[in-house]
Design an enzyme around this catalytic site. Structure first.
Site, PDB file in Angstrom:
ATOM      1  N   TYR A 156       0.838  -1.213   0.000  1.00  0.00           N
ATOM      2  CA  TYR A 156       0.000   0.000   0.000  1.00  0.00           C
ATOM      3  C   TYR A 156       0.869   1.258   0.000  1.00  0.00           C
ATOM      4  CZ  TYR A 156      -3.826   3.063   1.649  1.00  0.00           C
ATOM      5  OH  TYR A 156      -4.758   4.051   1.794  1.00  0.00           O
ATOM      6  N   LYS A 160       1.070   4.128  -2.900  1.00  0.00           N
ATOM      7  CA  LYS A 160       0.717   5.527  -2.621  1.00  0.00           C
ATOM      8  C   LYS A 160       1.905   6.464  -2.861  1.00  0.00           C
ATOM      9  CE  LYS A 160      -3.605   4.846  -1.500  1.00  0.00           C
ATOM     10  NZ  LYS A 160      -4.679   5.337  -2.396  1.00  0.00           N
TER      11      LYS A 160
HETATM   12  P1  NAP Z   1     -13.374   2.136   1.263  1.00  0.00           P
HETATM   13  O1  NAP Z   1     -14.368   2.669   2.224  1.00  0.00           O
HETATM   14  O2  NAP Z   1     -12.843   0.751   1.431  1.00  0.00           O
HETATM   15  O3  NAP Z   1     -13.965   2.312  -0.230  1.00  0.00           O
HETATM   16  C1  NAP Z   1     -13.177   1.921  -1.314  1.00  0.00           C
HETATM   17  C2  NAP Z   1     -13.875   2.324  -2.594  1.00  0.00           C
HETATM   18  O4  NAP Z   1     -13.028   1.938  -3.686  1.00  0.00           O
HETATM   19  C3  NAP Z   1     -15.203   1.632  -2.791  1.00  0.00           C
HETATM   20  O5  NAP Z   1     -16.105   2.531  -3.400  1.00  0.00           O
HETATM   21  C4  NAP Z   1     -14.851   0.496  -3.758  1.00  0.00           C
HETATM   22  O6  NAP Z   1     -15.924   0.135  -4.611  1.00  0.00           O
HETATM   23  C5  NAP Z   1     -13.786   1.140  -4.582  1.00  0.00           C
HETATM   24  N1  NAP Z   1     -12.919   0.175  -5.261  1.00  0.00           N
HETATM   25  C6  NAP Z   1     -12.097  -0.750  -4.704  1.00  0.00           C
HETATM   26  N2  NAP Z   1     -11.478  -1.458  -5.666  1.00  0.00           N
HETATM   27  C7  NAP Z   1     -11.917  -0.966  -6.839  1.00  0.00           C
HETATM   28  C8  NAP Z   1     -11.638  -1.265  -8.209  1.00  0.00           C
HETATM   29  N3  NAP Z   1     -10.783  -2.233  -8.554  1.00  0.00           N
HETATM   30  N4  NAP Z   1     -12.274  -0.560  -9.169  1.00  0.00           N
HETATM   31  C9  NAP Z   1     -13.146   0.440  -8.848  1.00  0.00           C
HETATM   32  N5  NAP Z   1     -13.453   0.767  -7.583  1.00  0.00           N
HETATM   33  C10 NAP Z   1     -12.836   0.069  -6.599  1.00  0.00           C
HETATM   34  O7  NAP Z   1     -12.070   3.062   1.221  1.00  0.00           O
HETATM   35  P2  NAP Z   1     -11.850   4.571   1.713  1.00  0.00           P
HETATM   36  O8  NAP Z   1     -11.359   4.522   3.089  1.00  0.00           O
HETATM   37  O9  NAP Z   1     -13.022   5.409   1.356  1.00  0.00           O
HETATM   38  O10 NAP Z   1     -10.603   4.957   0.793  1.00  0.00           O
HETATM   39  C11 NAP Z   1     -10.741   5.679  -0.411  1.00  0.00           C
HETATM   40  C12 NAP Z   1      -9.350   6.086  -0.908  1.00  0.00           C
HETATM   41  O11 NAP Z   1      -8.702   6.852   0.118  1.00  0.00           O
HETATM   42  C13 NAP Z   1      -8.421   4.905  -1.191  1.00  0.00           C
HETATM   43  O12 NAP Z   1      -7.586   5.211  -2.291  1.00  0.00           O
HETATM   44  C14 NAP Z   1      -7.598   4.799   0.077  1.00  0.00           C
HETATM   45  O13 NAP Z   1      -6.373   4.175  -0.144  1.00  0.00           O
HETATM   46  C15 NAP Z   1      -7.449   6.266   0.429  1.00  0.00           C
HETATM   47  N6  NAP Z   1      -7.136   6.508   1.844  1.00  0.00           N
HETATM   48  C16 NAP Z   1      -7.985   6.139   2.835  1.00  0.00           C
HETATM   49  C17 NAP Z   1      -7.635   6.389   4.174  1.00  0.00           C
HETATM   50  C18 NAP Z   1      -8.527   6.012   5.330  1.00  0.00           C
HETATM   51  O14 NAP Z   1      -8.093   6.190   6.482  1.00  0.00           O
HETATM   52  N7  NAP Z   1      -9.737   5.529   5.124  1.00  0.00           N
HETATM   53  C19 NAP Z   1      -6.422   7.003   4.444  1.00  0.00           C
HETATM   54  C20 NAP Z   1      -5.583   7.359   3.407  1.00  0.00           C
HETATM   55  C21 NAP Z   1      -5.956   7.114   2.095  1.00  0.00           C
HETATM   56  P3  NAP Z   1     -16.718  -1.259  -4.434  1.00  0.00           P
HETATM   57  O15 NAP Z   1     -17.304  -1.247  -3.064  1.00  0.00           O
HETATM   58  O16 NAP Z   1     -17.724  -1.218  -5.517  1.00  0.00           O
HETATM   59  O17 NAP Z   1     -15.675  -2.326  -4.598  1.00  0.00           O
END
Ligand code: NAP
Length: 249
Positions: A156, A160
């Site tokens: 990851y 990133k």
């Molecule tokens: P999340 O709640 O797990 O949601 C992930 C989203 O990505 C879902 O809508 C999922 O869609 C979609 N997704 C996953 N694989 C996919 C693919 N192959 N093609 C298209 N869509 C896909 O994650 P989140 O926490 O909102 O994170 C969103 C972004 O922020 C990510 O890039 C993550 O790395 C980044 N981020 C998050 C955090 C945190 O603390 N949460 C911190 C830093 C960065 P489906 O449900 O349809 O699969």
């Protein structure tokens, strides 16, 4: 007039979490939003319904961003339907955590293919249209982990960090065509992705955050809306940490 009026935005991974909040926020500021999802069809349709109920415009499109051909089809579909792609938010992401010595090839590749190659594939397809239009804003979802690294997240963090390098390169390539590219690096945000943390892990994380709390998806969405809008017209190639004071990078 709202600051994103007349713009078309594609948000990948917008069925849940940060992506859903970004889709709702961009729509609330006047953009027409394409809500991409991979598997969560009902959730994506729910986001579209919420946008329409609030008086906005949106549609949902399934595409797996780890599939380059699907990324091209996704972007071409947006342009065919709405005539342009003005804002691209590369948000879709997954985790497959594990210590390096036990990390499988599959877990490495799955994270790199979705979190890094996916950003490349969608950006490549969208950049063509934005360059022709001499206008556009690309926002890539990085992570503070891509800046600082994290034990148990070699795949990851590498993806990133790659997103941050990709962002700077795209910013340099496209600036003369008036297309901007920035990254947002969230810290720890309350979503499904962080829901698996134990209470003691959460306490440890919170202690490392100057503001002492996890962020919300709306905190991240506000930063994305700023970078999508002309309020950030002279900002490109930057990585904006939205982390409550965690990295100070
Ligand atoms: P999340 O709640 O797990 O949601 C992930 C989203 O990505 C879902 O809508 C999922 O869609 C979609 N997704 C996953 N694989 C996919 C693919 N192959 N093609 C298209 N869509 C896909 O994650 P989140 O926490 O909102 O994170 C969103 C972004 O922020 C990510 O890039 C993550 O790395 C980044 N981020 C998050 C955090 C945190 O603390 N949460 C911190 C830093 C960065 P489906 O449900 O349809 O699969």
């Amino acid at each position: 007039m709202q600051r994103l009026e007349g713009k078309t935005a594609l948000v990948t991974g917008a069925s849940r979490g940060i992506g859903a909040a970004v889709a709702l926020r961009l729509a609330s500021e006047g953009a027409t939003v394409v809500v991409n999802y991979s598997g969560s069809r009902e959730a994506a349709l729910g986001v579209v319904e919420a946008i329409i109920a609030a008086g906005g415009r949106a549609s949902a499109v399934q595409a797996d961003v780890s599939d380059p051909a699907a990324c091209t089809a996704l972007v071409e579909g947006v342009v065919a339907e709405y005539g342009a792609i003005d804002i691209l938010v590369n948000n879709a992401g997954i985790t497959r955590d594990g210590l390096i010595v036990r990390m499988s090839d599959e877990d490495w590749s799955a994270v790199l293919n979705t979190n890094l190659t996916g950003v490349f594939s969608v950006t490549r397809a969208a950049a063509k249209h934005m360059m022709k239009a001499r206008s556009g804003s690309i926002i890539n979802m990085a992570s503070v982990v891509g800046i600082s690294g994290n034990a148990g997240q070699a795949n990851y963090a590498a993806a990133k960090a790659g997103v941050i390098g990709l962002t700077k390169s795209v910013a340099r390539e496209l600036a003369s065509r008036r297309v901007r590219c920035n990254a947002v690096a969230p810290g720890f945000i309350e979503t499904d992705m962080t829901a698996a943390l134990t209470d003691s892990q959460r306490d440890g994380v919170a202690a490392a955050i100057a503001m002492g709390r996890f962020g919300t998806a709306n905190d991240v969405a506000a930063a994305v809306a700023f970078l999508a809008s002309d309020d950030s017209a002279y900002i490109t190639g930057q990585t904006l940490a939205v982390d409550g004071g965690m990295t100070f990078a």
